[in-house]
Scaffold this active site. Structure first.
Site, PDB file in Angstrom:
ATOM      1  N   ARG A   1       8.422   1.112   3.347  1.00  0.00           N
ATOM      2  CA  ARG A   1       9.775   0.577   3.233  1.00  0.00           C
ATOM      3  C   ARG A   1      10.211   0.039   4.592  1.00  0.00           C
ATOM      4  NH1 ARG A   1       9.507   5.571   0.611  1.00  0.00           N
ATOM      5  NH2 ARG A   1       9.902   5.503  -1.638  1.00  0.00           N
TER       6      ARG A   1
ATOM      7  N   LYS B   1      11.648   8.292   1.981  1.00  0.00           N
ATOM      8  CA  LYS B   1      12.678   8.566   0.987  1.00  0.00           C
ATOM      9  C   LYS B   1      12.517   9.986   0.464  1.00  0.00           C
ATOM     10  CE  LYS B   1      14.852   6.410  -3.024  1.00  0.00           C
ATOM     11  NZ  LYS B   1      14.752   5.289  -4.004  1.00  0.00           N
TER      12      LYS B   1
ATOM     13  N   HIS C   1      11.218  -5.669   0.898  1.00  0.00           N
ATOM     14  CA  HIS C   1      10.708  -4.802  -0.165  1.00  0.00           C
ATOM     15  C   HIS C   1       9.735  -5.540  -1.085  1.00  0.00           C
ATOM     16  CE1 HIS C   1      11.329  -0.685  -1.640  1.00  0.00           C
ATOM     17  NE2 HIS C   1      11.029  -1.154  -2.848  1.00  0.00           N
TER      18      HIS C   1
ATOM     19  N   ARG D   1       6.276  -4.769  -0.167  1.00  0.00           N
ATOM     20  CA  ARG D   1       5.872  -3.453  -0.683  1.00  0.00           C
ATOM     21  C   ARG D   1       5.408  -3.584  -2.140  1.00  0.00           C
ATOM     22  NH1 ARG D   1       6.852   2.232  -0.274  1.00  0.00           N
ATOM     23  NH2 ARG D   1       7.826   3.174  -2.107  1.00  0.00           N
TER      24      ARG D   1
ATOM     25  N   HIS E   1       6.177   7.706  -4.053  1.00  0.00           N
ATOM     26  CA  HIS E   1       7.018   7.862  -5.240  1.00  0.00           C
ATOM     27  C   HIS E   1       7.011   9.321  -5.695  1.00  0.00           C
ATOM     28  CE1 HIS E   1       6.732   3.378  -6.631  1.00  0.00           C
ATOM     29  NE2 HIS E   1       7.620   3.562  -5.673  1.00  0.00           N
TER      30      HIS E   1
ATOM     31  N   TYR F   1       4.262  -1.403 -11.787  1.00  0.00           N
ATOM     32  CA  TYR F   1       3.277  -2.386 -11.340  1.00  0.00           C
ATOM     33  C   TYR F   1       2.275  -2.765 -12.424  1.00  0.00           C
ATOM     34  CZ  TYR F   1       5.625  -1.241  -7.091  1.00  0.00           C
ATOM     35  OH  TYR F   1       6.616  -1.046  -6.167  1.00  0.00           O
TER      36      TYR F   1
END
Length: 294
Positions: free
Chosen positions: A133, A158, A229, A232, A255, A264
């Site tokens: 990120r 995150k 982003h 990414r 994640h 994806y």
């Protein structure tokens, strides 16, 4: 700093919220207060309902942004004011998921080669090469580049989760060239701030936005929305198309839930083209008659 603002920051810090989340929550409550020109502890459910509607109707905020604003108010009322919060009276809007327009590997190379400055080039390569990120890239430290194990250590991602991602040999070579070109070698931040990259603080995430926007203009990709982003997303999609499994990509992206990573599958041309439409399995007769010419 007002007493309520200080209390909110302390409550967020006690729960080990990320700095970006703290800033976002505090900003949300401040915006709510300024809109009504009153202290937030003097506002109630009716004001919240009106404010939520205004975010959609007047400011045209996305559902995800409105959800974040409501989360900040919910935290403030429950944890700071110790008041009740009715989910029934303040429902979160339905989440909207938009599929990003992925760049091809050739377009990513075109974007990187069009970087306005060598510094912008290394930022673009780092974002795409690690899938990190923008805030994670901005806060990389010198010691996070582990050339012995060929990994990049990402700290405080995150959810305050650390992880390791692969270190591309091509990225390592570019980082070494970048390092040799620095007037003063940084001791902490890999990408220090200020004009000569000698500051005591890292670059801001705005620099990463600028690198993307300028490179997109120079590459003739202005018809596409290019932002940090997106690189990414490209990293994950291109890995999936190259044969990497979803679980590995989930770990590399940091994640929490595999469901996030399944996005994806919708973006991978290899997976979409490998699935035949049920229409192809039908045995159809010849169409009756000829189509009329317009």
């Amino acid at each position: 700093m007002t007493r309520l603002r200080q209390l909110m920051i302390e409550e967020l810090q006690r729960r080990n919220f990320a700095e970006t989340t703290i800033r976002s929550y505090v900003h949300g409550v401040e915006h709510f207060s300024r809109y009504f020109h009153r202290r937030p502890d003097q506002l109630g459910p009716e004001h919240i309902r009106h404010y939520q509607a205004m975010l959609f109707s007047k400011l045209k905020y996305s559902p995800n942004t409105v959800t974040l604003r409501l989360a900040s108010l919910r935290f403030f009322y429950i944890q700071v004011l110790k008041k009740g919060w009715s989910i029934a009276e303040t429902p979160y809007p339905k989440k909207v998921i938009h599929l990003p327009q992925i760049l091809t590997p050739e377009e990513v190379a075109q974007l990187i080669d069009a970087a306005e400055l060598p510094f912008y080039r290394i930022l673009l390569m780092t974002m795409y090469g690690t899938g990190a990120r923008r805030a994670e890239v901005a806060h990389l430290k010198v010691g996070d580049i582990d050339s012995r194990r060929m990994v990049v250590h990402i700290h405080g991602g995150k959810g305050n989760r650390d992880r390791d991602v692969m270190l591309s040999q091509k990225l390592l070579d570019e980082l070494r060239s970048y390092w040799l070109g620095l007037r003063r070698k940084p001791t902490e931040w890999l990408f220090p701030g200020n004009r000569w990259h000698t500051g005591s603080q890292p670059i801001t995430t705005k620099v990463l936005w600028t690198a993307c926007e300028h490179a997109a203009q120079r590459a003739g990709l202005t018809h596409r929305r290019i932002y940090p982003h997106l690189l990414r997303h490209c990293f994950a999609t291109h890995l999936l198309e190259a044969g990497a499994d979803l679980r590995t990509i989930q770990i590399l992206l940091g994640h929490h839930d595999l469901e996030e990573t399944t996005l994806y599958l919708h973006l991978s041309s290899r997976h979409l083209s490998a699935t035949a439409s049920p229409l192809d399995a039908l045995t159809l007769g010849q169409p009756r008659g000829k189509a009329q010419q317009p």
